[in-house]
Enzyme design. Structure first.
Site, mmCIF file in Angstrom:
data_model
loop_
_atom_site.group_PDB
_atom_site.id
_atom_site.type_symbol
_atom_site.label_atom_id
_atom_site.label_comp_id
_atom_site.label_asym_id
_atom_site.label_seq_id
_atom_site.Cartn_x
_atom_site.Cartn_y
_atom_site.Cartn_z
ATOM 1 N N HIS A 130 0.817 -1.217 0.000
ATOM 2 C CA HIS A 130 0.000 0.000 0.000
ATOM 3 C C HIS A 130 0.850 1.266 0.000
ATOM 4 C CE1 HIS A 130 -3.455 -2.504 0.600
ATOM 5 N NE2 HIS A 130 -3.027 -2.919 1.775
ATOM 6 N N ARG A 157 1.275 17.764 4.350
ATOM 7 C CA ARG A 157 2.719 17.993 4.321
ATOM 8 C C ARG A 157 3.190 17.978 2.880
ATOM 9 N NH1 ARG A 157 3.916 12.563 2.925
ATOM 10 N NH2 ARG A 157 2.412 11.189 3.893
HETATM 11 P P1 ADP Z 1 -2.270 5.680 4.138
HETATM 12 O O1 ADP Z 1 -2.666 6.681 5.159
HETATM 13 O O2 ADP Z 1 -1.553 4.534 4.705
HETATM 14 O O3 ADP Z 1 -1.578 6.322 2.977
HETATM 15 P P2 ADP Z 1 -4.595 5.429 2.388
HETATM 16 O O4 ADP Z 1 -5.990 5.473 2.850
HETATM 17 O O5 ADP Z 1 -4.073 6.635 1.702
HETATM 18 O O6 ADP Z 1 -3.647 5.077 3.619
HETATM 19 O O7 ADP Z 1 -4.413 4.170 1.428
HETATM 20 C C1 ADP Z 1 -3.172 3.736 0.968
HETATM 21 C C2 ADP Z 1 -3.340 2.766 -0.194
HETATM 22 O O8 ADP Z 1 -4.125 1.626 0.195
HETATM 23 C C3 ADP Z 1 -4.096 3.341 -1.380
HETATM 24 O O9 ADP Z 1 -3.259 4.050 -2.251
HETATM 25 C C4 ADP Z 1 -4.666 2.090 -2.022
HETATM 26 O O10 ADP Z 1 -3.702 1.411 -2.780
HETATM 27 C C5 ADP Z 1 -5.013 1.230 -0.831
HETATM 28 N N1 ADP Z 1 -6.419 1.450 -0.404
HETATM 29 C C6 ADP Z 1 -6.847 2.312 0.551
HETATM 30 N N2 ADP Z 1 -8.194 2.263 0.690
HETATM 31 C C7 ADP Z 1 -8.639 1.362 -0.206
HETATM 32 C C8 ADP Z 1 -9.929 0.853 -0.554
HETATM 33 N N3 ADP Z 1 -11.052 1.256 0.064
HETATM 34 N N4 ADP Z 1 -10.010 -0.079 -1.535
HETATM 35 C C9 ADP Z 1 -8.892 -0.525 -2.160
HETATM 36 N N5 ADP Z 1 -7.656 -0.095 -1.878
HETATM 37 C C10 ADP Z 1 -7.514 0.839 -0.910
HETATM 38 P P1 ADP Z 2 3.692 9.955 0.478
HETATM 39 O O1 ADP Z 2 2.394 9.820 1.214
HETATM 40 O O2 ADP Z 2 4.405 11.239 0.643
HETATM 41 O O3 ADP Z 2 3.588 9.483 -0.883
HETATM 42 P P2 ADP Z 2 4.580 7.819 2.040
HETATM 43 O O4 ADP Z 2 3.221 7.266 2.216
HETATM 44 O O5 ADP Z 2 5.663 6.939 1.556
HETATM 45 O O6 ADP Z 2 4.684 9.004 1.093
HETATM 46 O O7 ADP Z 2 4.969 8.496 3.425
HETATM 47 C C1 ADP Z 2 6.108 9.295 3.535
HETATM 48 C C2 ADP Z 2 6.993 8.743 4.590
HETATM 49 O O8 ADP Z 2 6.465 8.994 5.861
HETATM 50 C C3 ADP Z 2 7.142 7.255 4.430
HETATM 51 O O9 ADP Z 2 8.486 6.926 4.560
HETATM 52 C C4 ADP Z 2 6.291 6.677 5.542
HETATM 53 O O10 ADP Z 2 6.934 5.541 6.090
HETATM 54 C C5 ADP Z 2 6.216 7.792 6.539
HETATM 55 N N1 ADP Z 2 4.884 7.905 7.127
HETATM 56 C C6 ADP Z 2 3.843 8.585 6.637
HETATM 57 N N2 ADP Z 2 2.792 8.532 7.464
HETATM 58 C C7 ADP Z 2 3.166 7.778 8.491
HETATM 59 C C8 ADP Z 2 2.537 7.340 9.697
HETATM 60 N N3 ADP Z 2 1.299 7.695 10.017
HETATM 61 N N4 ADP Z 2 3.230 6.551 10.514
HETATM 62 C C9 ADP Z 2 4.475 6.206 10.206
HETATM 63 N N5 ADP Z 2 5.134 6.588 9.126
HETATM 64 C C10 ADP Z 2 4.507 7.366 8.282
#
Ligand code: ADP
Ligand code: ADP
Ligand code: MG
Length: 501
Positions: A237, A294
């Protein structure tokens, strides 16, 4: 209006350097902080001043807000840039920075707090009629009630941690029988990883694309969007390859998603650079996922296609200046790609492969940008995110950006550790990627470690041997897919914020 003359960058690695470069161009002095593991790091050498703030673990150094504020007082800085990860989305820290009289280069503590909770964020944007993935609007606590909701929504569903981030805190539930067990695990994971056990249900979209919109808001209330980034090539993800623009958005859809993103930003009086993330389903319906408050890892692709320096815009906004352009002034020029070069072994489930950069030679040339924080001979510390570099290419169109990326990958020389470079080459040559017809399931669907060894250019005989072995393996264990399981949540180490335990 308050002129910024000195910035402390509360981060490390490529992003610390990237922020300092812009600061320097703007005539702003820079202060680096570093941990004992980063004594020789490039960001330490680049800064005008540098202070060691503690031990190698993030919790002993980069996450120590109070120590960082002491440094700010001692060195009389005006502002703090938090980068991404670490303290960047910590509302308490942002509030303390403000209280201490420094400028936090980012949104208000209130906006960070609101958007830091996926549930609160959804509630806040509801009045703007932003489309959302079907599911629960509140944290689920009662298992029976939750089961009913899950059945209404329809399996498979996703149980998500409201405070989740970095791809962690998600569990796919295939059927009602496994619901209770998965919910229990999800809650305990959410508590241990994020200190907050609130979880909720979302419909699991089968083959979505991850498309996000970059927004910028100033202190006068002007908010614009800087178009989209396609981030569907993910493992665990989490993004590995990003691009701008996306090959599937029509001008109409782009405008619609852009308008929605601006409304999300309005819902929290957003100031600074932020990203509104959406999923796009196969019918091209889009759904709001979350907002990241951010600078995003993948911001360079947006810089390449808009000609804007995102960090410069962040700093000008933090000084209180209005945006110097309107939505109508903004245009997409060309096409940009980013490959995150991680110290990970793609042949081994993308597990971190930490060690010494025996050889490290960056690619160069027209349309190639490398944002990194390492030099040949350096060790990749085990304490932090294993990203070595972001390899960015820019061309007049998508094909040119792809051609440049393939050339740059070949030119990049890294030995001593495994990296995602060969994986990048595989993706960029894959028909699904080249045609633009791919989604977040790319790795699961098309990737297995054997394709990397084929890639190395073996003889026909060797290729036949590998293929035969693969077929044999598949027969033995039909479902032993090499791609990371979509249910993986807290797998691997937890970097940054939740690395503290
Ligand atoms: P995070 O805070 O970890 O970034 P997100 O909600 O942005 O979490 O989701 C990260 C990734 O997980 C998405 O880019 C997608 O690939 C997958 N994902 C999140 N929600 C869904 C969903 N409802 N159905 C399918 N894939 C999902
Ligand atoms: P972006 O959302 O900027 O595409 P990432 O999802 O990879 O990138 O998040 C940026 C960095 O911050 C990653 O290295 C991730 O591990 C860290 N990160 C982001 N949100 C969290 C969180 N809620 N807890 C721990 N690490 C996080
Ligand atoms: Mg996200």
């Amino acid at each position: 209006m308050r002129k910024i003359n000195k910035i402390l960058v509360a981060n490390r690695g490529e992003i610390a350097l990237r922020v300092m470069r812009t600061a320097k161009e703007m005539g702003i002095r820079t202060v680096a902080i570093y941990s004992e593991a980063d004594r020789n790091a490039l960001h330490v050498r680049f800064a005008d001043e540098a202070v060691c703030v503690g031990g190698p673990k993030s919790s002993e150094s980069y996450l120590r807000g109070d120590v960082i504020l002491d440094v700010c007082r001692q060195l009389q800085v005006d502002a703090i840039h938090p980068g991404y990860g670490f303290l960047s989305e910590n509302a308490t820290f942002a509030a303390k920075v403000k209280e201490a009289g420094f400028i936090f280069i980012g949104p208000s503590p209130e906006a960070i707090e609101l958007m830091g909770s996926k549930l609160a964020a959804k509630a806040a944007v509801a009045r703007y009629h932003i489309p959302m993935v079907p599911g629960t609007e509140h944290a689920i606590t009662d298992v029976e009630e939750a089961k009913q909701i899950a059945q209404q929504v329809g399996f498979p569903i996703l149980i998500k941690a409201s405070a989740g981030g970095g791809g962690k805190g998600m569990r796919v539930v295939e059927d009602v029988a496994s619901f209770e067990e998965q919910m229990r695990l999800a809650v305990s994971e959410a508590i241990s990883a994020f200190g907050d056990g609130a979880v909720f249900i979302e419909k699991y979209i089968g083959s979505p694309r991850h498309i996000e919109i970059q927004v910028l808001g100033d202190t006068q209330g002007n908010i614009v969007h800087l178009f989209e980034r396609e981030c569907s090539i993910q493992r665990r993800h989490q993004k590995v390859i990003e691009e701008a623009p996306s090959s599937v958005l029509t001008p109409v859809l782009r405008e619609e998603m852009g308008r929605c993103a601006v409304n999300v930003a309005k819902a929290c009086d957003y100031v600074g650079a932020g990203t509104v993330e959406f999923l796009l389903d196969e019918q091209k319906n889009f759904y709001f996922l979350e907002m990241n408050t951010r600078l995003q890892v993948e911001h360079p692709v947006t810089e390449q296609i808009t000609g804007l320096d995102m960090v410069k815009e962040q700093i000008l906004i933090a000084e209180g200046l209005p945006l110097s352009f309107t939505q109508e002034d903004l245009q997409i020029q060309g096409h940009a790609l980013e490959l995150r070069v991680y110290a990970e072994d793609p042949a081994n489930n993308f597990l971190p492969d930490i060690g010494k950069l025996e050889t490290y030679k960056r690619p160069q040339g027209l349309g190639v940008r490398v944002d990194d924080g390492f030099e040949q001979g350096m060790d990749i510390p085990i304490y932090y995110d294993p990203m070595i570099a972001k390899l960015v290419t820019f061309g007049k169109d998508r094909q040119e950006a792809i051609d440049k990326m393939l050339r740059a990958i070949d030119e990049y020389q890294i030995t001593g550790i495994e990296t995602t470079l060969p994986f990048g080459k595989f993706v960029l040559q894959h028909e699904a990627f080249v045609s633009g017809d791919f989604d977040t399931k790319f790795i699961e669907r098309y990737f297995n470690p054997e394709v990397l060894s084929l890639e190395a250019g073996e003889t026909a005989q060797e290729i036949a041997a590998v293929l035969a072995a693969t077929l044999l393996e598949e027969k033995k264990a039909p479902k032993a897919a090499s791609a990371p399981a979509p249910t993986s949540t807290s797998s691997g180490s937890s970097w940054f914020r939740n690395r503290t335990k």
